[in-house]
Structure formats: C-alpha cells, structure tokens
Write an enzyme that holds these catalytic residues in place. Sequence first.
Site, PDB file in Angstrom:
ATOM      1  N   ARG A   1      48.182 -29.543  -3.997  1.00 32.58           N
ATOM      2  CA  ARG A   1      46.718 -29.610  -3.919  1.00 32.58           C
ATOM      3  C   ARG A   1      46.139 -28.562  -2.973  1.00 32.58           C
ATOM      4  NH1 ARG A   1      48.852 -34.594  -4.859  1.00 32.58           N
ATOM      5  NH2 ARG A   1      49.183 -34.893  -2.633  1.00 32.58           N
TER       6      ARG A   1
ATOM      7  N   GLU B   1      60.432 -38.277   5.109  1.00 33.83           N
ATOM      8  CA  GLU B   1      60.776 -39.624   5.530  1.00 33.83           C
ATOM      9  C   GLU B   1      61.901 -40.213   4.679  1.00 33.83           C
ATOM     10  OE1 GLU B   1      57.020 -39.552   3.039  1.00 33.83           O
ATOM     11  OE2 GLU B   1      57.727 -38.529   4.814  1.00 33.83           O
TER      12      GLU B   1
END
Length: 176
Positions: free
Chosen positions: A59, A96
């Site tokens: 994006r 993560e």
Amino acid sequence: MKTVKDYIRTIPDFPHEGIMFRDVTTLFSDPRGFRMAVDQLLHPYVGTKIDKVVGLEARGFILGGAIAHQLSIGFIPVRKAGKLPGKVISQDYKLEYGEATVELHDDAIQAGEKILVIDDLLATGGTAEAGIKLIERLGGEIVGCGFVIDLPELGGRKRLEALGVDVKALCTFEGL
C-alpha cells in the site's frame, strides 16, 4: 469535518481472531479521503529537499506514487523478495511469525539523495527498518518516514526513532 481516521474501516478478527484490522482501502476509494491523506503525508516535508519517494510494499506504492507525483520526483518501490527484475540488494527482517526479505534495485538511489519513505501502517517497524537499511546501503539519506496509521503499542515508532529517523503518522489506533 471528517479526518483521515474517519475514512478507515476496522474489520474485527482479520486475519486472525483478536486482531482489529485497520483497512485503508476505504480511505483510498474516497476521493476526498485519499486526497486528504496524500496532502497530510506531504505537508510536514514542504520546503524540504526530497529527491525520491520510496514506497514500501504494497500500500506504500499507492501513497508513495501519489506523493512523488505531487512533488514531480521519482518513485522507488521496496518489494518482497523475488519481485524485482535485474540486480537487487536484499535485507532480511523478523516478523512476529517468522522472517521476510525485502529488496531494492541496486541502482535505484544515488549516494546523497534525500529520500522520503512512505507506507500505510506502522506496526512493529520491521519492514520500514529493512527499507531504511537498504536505502542507507546505497548512500541515500532518509528525510523522514510517513504513515497513515501508527499502532503505538507495537513499538514501531520508537524503533525507527532509535535509528534517528523522523516519523510522522496521520492517526493512531490503540490495541492490536
């Protein structure tokens, strides 16, 4: 009067249960909202010498391209590994849930060029840090990083500021 944050929709439990996904596609699809975001991302850097805008996949391409157009300067994508043709430099970083790699053409930036880094969301800061490292390896100088959304609980802003980078975000959302 609406703010950028008003144009962002929240989708609960995406992509996993307990995650509140901040969806900027509703911001991008509204002409006033999109224009507001581009103008506000650019505003802090008015009068600053910027040679190129770097957008982080994916994006950041939308926002960065619009900002580069407004400034009449070049746009450079930092892409996921294997997406750019030709010679590239790579930077690994931790997620993560694992690791990832981003790449930049090895001739995209000349030493001393002033670079503005743009993306939609600042979470842990891993992708942005990897992009910054790529830019600096080519001799680029970061003038700042602009994001639509900051998720402060994930520590990305502190991570980038520890690198000496100026960080701007148009809005924040608490929680994950």
